[in-house]
Design a protein around this motif. Structure first.
Motif, PDB file in Angstrom:
ATOM      1  N   LEU A   1       0.876  -1.295  -0.346  1.00 33.77           N
ATOM      2  CA  LEU A   1       0.006   0.317   0.266  1.00 33.77           C
ATOM      3  C   LEU A   1       0.660   1.135   0.360  1.00 33.77           C
ATOM      4  CD1 LEU A   1      -2.859  -1.013   2.490  1.00 33.77           C
ATOM      5  CD2 LEU A   1      -2.871  -0.052   0.204  1.00 33.77           C
ATOM      6  N   LEU A   2       1.686   1.118   0.947  1.00 40.67           N
ATOM      7  CA  LEU A   2       2.998   2.602   0.724  1.00 40.67           C
ATOM      8  C   LEU A   2       3.140   2.142  -0.725  1.00 40.67           C
ATOM      9  CD1 LEU A   2       4.359   2.242   4.188  1.00 40.67           C
ATOM     10  CD2 LEU A   2       3.056   3.853   3.539  1.00 40.67           C
ATOM     11  N   PHE A   3       4.101   1.476  -1.054  1.00 42.81           N
ATOM     12  CA  PHE A   3       4.325   1.466  -2.284  1.00 42.81           C
ATOM     13  C   PHE A   3       3.229   2.167  -3.731  1.00 42.81           C
ATOM     14  CE2 PHE A   3       4.727  -0.884  -6.508  1.00 42.81           C
ATOM     15  CZ  PHE A   3       6.488  -0.312  -7.597  1.00 42.81           C
TER      16      PHE A   3
ATOM     17  N   LEU B   1       1.471   6.500  -6.820  1.00 45.32           N
ATOM     18  CA  LEU B   1       0.661   7.775  -6.987  1.00 45.32           C
ATOM     19  C   LEU B   1       0.672   9.197  -7.212  1.00 45.32           C
ATOM     20  CD1 LEU B   1      -2.523   7.832  -8.100  1.00 45.32           C
ATOM     21  CD2 LEU B   1      -3.490   7.913  -5.899  1.00 45.32           C
ATOM     22  N   THR B   2       1.312   9.604  -5.681  1.00 47.66           N
ATOM     23  CA  THR B   2       2.478  10.328  -5.507  1.00 47.66           C
ATOM     24  C   THR B   2       3.000  10.817  -7.066  1.00 47.66           C
ATOM     25  OG1 THR B   2       1.799  10.120  -3.511  1.00 47.66           O
ATOM     26  CG2 THR B   2       3.229  12.134  -4.257  1.00 47.66           C
ATOM     27  N   LEU B   3       4.011  10.080  -7.476  1.00 48.24           N
ATOM     28  CA  LEU B   3       4.868  10.144  -8.560  1.00 48.24           C
ATOM     29  C   LEU B   3       4.478  10.497 -10.217  1.00 48.24           C
ATOM     30  CD1 LEU B   3       7.717   8.484  -7.298  1.00 48.24           C
ATOM     31  CD2 LEU B   3       7.873  10.342  -7.623  1.00 48.24           C
TER      32      LEU B   3
ATOM     33  N   LEU C   1       2.676  13.894 -14.182  1.00 44.80           N
ATOM     34  CA  LEU C   1       1.289  14.975 -14.648  1.00 44.80           C
ATOM     35  C   LEU C   1       1.744  16.376 -14.057  1.00 44.80           C
ATOM     36  CD1 LEU C   1      -1.479  13.644 -16.369  1.00 44.80           C
ATOM     37  CD2 LEU C   1      -2.806  13.787 -14.839  1.00 44.80           C
ATOM     38  N   PHE C   2       0.966  16.823 -13.263  1.00 47.20           N
ATOM     39  CA  PHE C   2       1.241  18.422 -13.142  1.00 47.20           C
ATOM     40  C   PHE C   2       2.494  19.258 -13.396  1.00 47.20           C
ATOM     41  CE2 PHE C   2       3.316  22.350 -10.245  1.00 47.20           C
ATOM     42  CZ  PHE C   2       1.782  22.602 -10.791  1.00 47.20           C
TER      43      PHE C   2
END
Length: 138
Positions: free
Chosen positions: A18-20, A25-27, A32-33
């Motif tokens: 889950l941490l991975f 997802l954050t990366l 994308l930003f």
């Protein structure tokens, strides 16, 4: 082991997984930003470059007109490739000047090219360009 109970080893593996996934997802959101900001910057650069070329094309039209009739005032709106360019030839501060403004959709200048020139010394002679100024209004 009793049914319905998860061993500590499986729980730790699930937590690491889950941490991975959350870091992945954050990366991906950050990437994308970053890509969206780059695309936006590229669009602004492209519009600026198009306004430079439009103003220069208007200045070239003004030079062609001044070469034919150097002492005559002239004003014209041109529309090269979907852009609006306003070209004016007139006396400014005891000099002849060609002013070419590439305008945005609201009629505000994005880029201005000004060319000062001297009249020919003899009838039928060539004009002499004295100064070229290019201003951005971003």
């Amino acid at each position: 082991m009793k049914p319905g109970k998860v061993s500590k080893r499986k729980g730790s593996t699930a937590l690491v997984f889950l941490l991975f996934l959350s870091s992945l997802l954050t990366l991906s959101c950050g990437l994308l930003f970053y890509m969206e900001k780059g695309r936006e910057s590229l669009g602004i650069y492209e519009r600026g470059l198009q306004s430079v070329y439009a103003a220069e094309s208007g200045a070239n039209a003004g030079l062609a007109r001044a070469a034919r009739k150097p002492s005559e005032d002239w004003e014209k709106d041109l529309y090269p490739h979907g852009h609006h360019v306003h070209v004016v030839i007139k006396d400014v501060d005891r000099h002849r000047e060609i002013r070419s403004d590439a305008l945005d959709g609201n009629g505000r200048p994005l880029r201005t090219v000004r060319i000062r020139y001297a009249l020919p010394s003899v009838e039928g002679g060539n004009i002499t360009v004295e100064d070229i100024i290019s201003d951005g209004h971003f």
